[in-house]
Design an enzyme around this catalytic site. Structure first.
Site, mmCIF file in Angstrom:
data_model
loop_
_atom_site.group_PDB
_atom_site.id
_atom_site.type_symbol
_atom_site.label_atom_id
_atom_site.label_comp_id
_atom_site.label_asym_id
_atom_site.label_seq_id
_atom_site.Cartn_x
_atom_site.Cartn_y
_atom_site.Cartn_z
ATOM 1 N N ASP A 307 0.818 -1.221 0.000
ATOM 2 C CA ASP A 307 0.000 0.000 0.000
ATOM 3 C C ASP A 307 0.851 1.270 0.000
ATOM 4 O OD1 ASP A 307 -2.320 1.485 0.031
ATOM 5 O OD2 ASP A 307 -2.494 1.460 2.212
ATOM 6 N N GLU A 310 2.113 5.010 -4.302
ATOM 7 C CA GLU A 310 2.090 5.928 -5.479
ATOM 8 C C GLU A 310 3.398 6.716 -5.591
ATOM 9 O OE1 GLU A 310 -0.367 5.720 -3.140
ATOM 10 O OE2 GLU A 310 -1.521 4.349 -4.400
ATOM 11 N N ASP A 419 -9.214 3.317 -2.285
ATOM 12 C CA ASP A 419 -10.162 3.757 -1.253
ATOM 13 C C ASP A 419 -11.467 4.271 -1.852
ATOM 14 O OD1 ASP A 419 -8.147 3.087 0.416
ATOM 15 O OD2 ASP A 419 -7.559 5.145 0.891
#
Ligand code: GLC
Length: 651
Positions: A307, A310, A419
């Protein structure tokens, strides 16, 4: 036929595994404007444009502007241009042409698909450097297959990862995890995995476990596995800066972290406060970080989710200091409209600030490259770190999926769609994202069922679960402080049991179709228009083909007890209430209003289709693939080619 054209001097992404020599000249079909740094293409009146993987909006991407710029943004509104992933693959479909285009560059790219000019598509670049692959073929499916062969085989998870998973940010202690397992077992709802979110770690440090909350972790992993439940921990991209933390110290010592222009390690902040980012683009750093997964594999863990890759940044130390300095200027002033907005912008734009992506560098293939130029392949390389390490560490398959991705990452893991929110529109978005993910080879994928942010409702969780039973990654996940949404907490537990049991009954079909799609470079989910040429199918945005036998028409509106369905040919409707309680009806081609109460799932078996049904069990590993019943429409059970294997050996 694949043709490759090189524009400028692109930074390699390693997305393509086939050796393809670039041809001289500019890519055909497009007008190439090197001054404007863009390629443009006139769109036919009824031309449809598919692809781009995990993005907002519908299956046909025409009519909006999408930017490949991996972003941590939890509001997936229609107006957004970027989500967490960049999959620069497009398919053009009209009477005149069927064309695939892959734009291979790790930098930021804008796809304006009939937004500025309704009849034109432009692809514009910050740096005019990219490899453009033009793929022609007999059909859309043929073009997808060529693309997929070119980028290599999709990641194959263990078979148990097709079971149901329950997640939450976070289950805080081992006892809380046990109580979730108990809740499921008491309700008789099948379950294979419980996910551990950030709080299992000690102070959010990667590859550590909080000993107080999870004492004797290997024993606990074993205890859960003996119950047939696997624990799947999260791994974050940032490494906490803390003296004495071995991973931090090793990273500093060996220069494995991303550096600023002055050569110092970048200090950013995420969950643990200040962190360094491993330079996943640097082969050595990648190997090092990958080897750390062993710490948890050795404790019995068999799967992970990567996670914040990015990467998400709360702030960088340098930027935060600048903000503190600038805030001084506002002190004691009368903040009028302009000043107030400027003040808000100053403070409100601290996280995931674009300027921060220009503050650090990578050592990539012998060159020093500023992050923003390779931004979209950062998460991909984090997952690659894990995938490459697993190949050395074990001959078993390891579950792996990631939030951020780029083409090529599909060889190392799947994705979840980030999300989302507990909105009905995000259930529809999930439906529409699945075929685009299939196109790009991200086969092991799915969204947070029930919605991640915001309070959910029982009917939304139920309808979403009714769709989720068909997605390879089948996980209920929600954010802290939102309503708890474990299925056993709701009133109609029996219905949830029936729905999840149906997933387990369909496992032989789902696994088989998944494996065939992976091994033969095919799509698992398809828009109807990929197989049916009729005009109506070209406009269908909420029905999908799944594997060779099924068509899905999920219900995604609150309080609906049915929906309109268009059938391009006769099909057999199965209205499931459970794996053994259903009605069957043959419906002729055309329009139908198909009824389905909240606990009913309409599924269509195509002509010539076979649907094997197993007896569901509490755990996926107990499902017997030999003891099957079959629902067929103008076919015999023997017509179906069932793929089976041991489900764990790497292939
Ligand atoms: C990110 C992830 C989400 C997770 C949370 C806490 O928002 O996308 O799935 O629960 O971080 O780790």
């Amino acid at each position: 036929m694949i043709r490759k054209y090189r524009i400028g001097n692109p930074i390699p992404t390693d997305a393509v595994v086939e050796e393809i020599i670039a041809l001289e000249g500019e890519p055909p079909f497009f007008d190439c404007d090197s001054e404007g740094k863009k390629l443009s293409l006139k769109l036919e009146k009824k031309e449809r444009v598919y692809g781009l993987g995990e993005t907002v909006r519908g299956i046909n991407k025409r009519g909006w502007c999408y930017i490949s710029n991996n972003s941590d943004d939890p509001y997936h509104l229609e107006e957004k241009r970027s989500l967490y992933a960049s999959q620069n693959f497009l398919l053009f479909d009209s009477d005149k042409r069927k064309l695939g285009v892959f734009v291979d560059t790790p930098g930021i790219v804008t796809f304006d698909i009939g937004y500025t000019d309704i009849d034109e598509m432009t692809i514009s670049f910050e740096d005019f450097d990219a490899d453009i692959y033009i793929i022609e073929g007999d059909s859309l499916l043929d073009i997808v297959k060529q693309f997929r062969q070119m980028i290599g085989r999709s990641y194959i998870p263990p078979r148990w990862a097709f079971g149901f998973g329950q997640s939450r940010w976070s289950y805080l202690t081992a006892d809380e995890v046990r109580s979730v397992a108990d809740g499921y077992d008491r309700a008789g709802i099948p379950l294979d995995m419980i996910y551990l979110d950030i709080d299992y770690m000690e102070k959010y440090k990667d590859f550590t476990v909080d000993e107080k909350a999870f004492p004797n972790f290997p024993e606990f992993v074993k205890e859960m596995k003996e119950r047939g439940i696997r624990l799947v921990p999260i791994i974050d991209a940032g490494v906490k800066i803390e003296e004495g933390y071995d991973i931090y110290e090793e990273g500093v010592k060996n220069d494995y972290f991303c550096k600023k222009e002055n050569g110092e390690n970048l200090v950013a902040a995420v969950w643990p406060g200040k962190v360094h980012f491993p330079d996943f683009l640097n082969e050595k750093a990648r190997e090092w970080f990958g080897s750390k997964y062993k710490i948890l594999l050795d404790q019995g863990i068999e799967g992970f989710w990567n996670d914040m890759n990015e990467p998400a940044i709360f702030y960088t130390e340098d930027h935060l200091n600048e903000v503190f300095e600038q805030i001084e200027d506002y002190k004691g002033k009368n903040l009028d409209i302009r000043l107030f907005f400027a003040f808000k912008e100053l403070v409100g734009s601290i996280d995931n600030n674009e300027a921060d992506y220009r503050r650090f560098y990578h050592e990539y293939k012998g060159r020093r490259i500023r992050h923003d130029k390779v931004h979209n392949i950062f998460g991909y390389n984090m997952t690659r770190a894990a995938g490459e390490a697993f190949e050395k560490l074990t001959d078993k398959r390891v579950l792996m999926f990631s939030r951020s991705s780029y083409a090529g990452m599909h060889r190392y893991g799947g994705v979840w769609c980030g999300d989302n929110r507990s909105w009905w529109s995000h259930l529809l978005l999930n439906i529409q994202q699945m075929p685009a993910l299939s196109m790009c080879g991200l086969l092991y994928s799915g969204a947070d069922i029930g919605g991640f942010s915001a309070d959910t409702t029982e009917d939304l969780v139920m309808r979403w679960t009714e769709f989720g039973i068909f997605t390879p990654l089948f996980r209920n996940h929600s954010a802290e402080k939102t309503r708890n949404q474990e299925l056993y907490r709701f009133k109609n537990t029996e219905d949830f049991k029936n729905i999840v049991e149906l997933r387990y009954a369909l496992l032989p079909y789902l696994y088989s179709e998944f494996m065939k799609a992976a091994l033969n470079f095919e799509m698992l989910f398809k828009p109807l228009s990929f197989e049916y040429e009729d005009e109506r199918c070209a406009e269908i945005e909420d029905q999908l083909l799944l594997g060779e036998s099924l068509m899905l028409a999920p219900i995604y509106r609150q309080n609906a007890t049915g929906r309109n369905v268009y059938l391009p040919e006769d099909m057999k409707l199965i209205r499931f209430r459970s794996y053994k309680d259903y009605d069957e009806e043959i419906l002729p081609a055309g329009d139908h209003y198909v009824r389905a109460e909240l606990n009913e799932i309409p599924v269509f078996v195509r002509r010539g289709g076979v649907l094997p049904i197993a007896t569901p069990k509490k755990r996926s590993t107990e499902v017997d693939e030999k003891d099957l019943k079959f629902i067929c429409y103008e076919a015999q059970p023997g017509d179906y080619d069932l793929y089976t294997d041991d489900g764990v050996t790497r292939i």
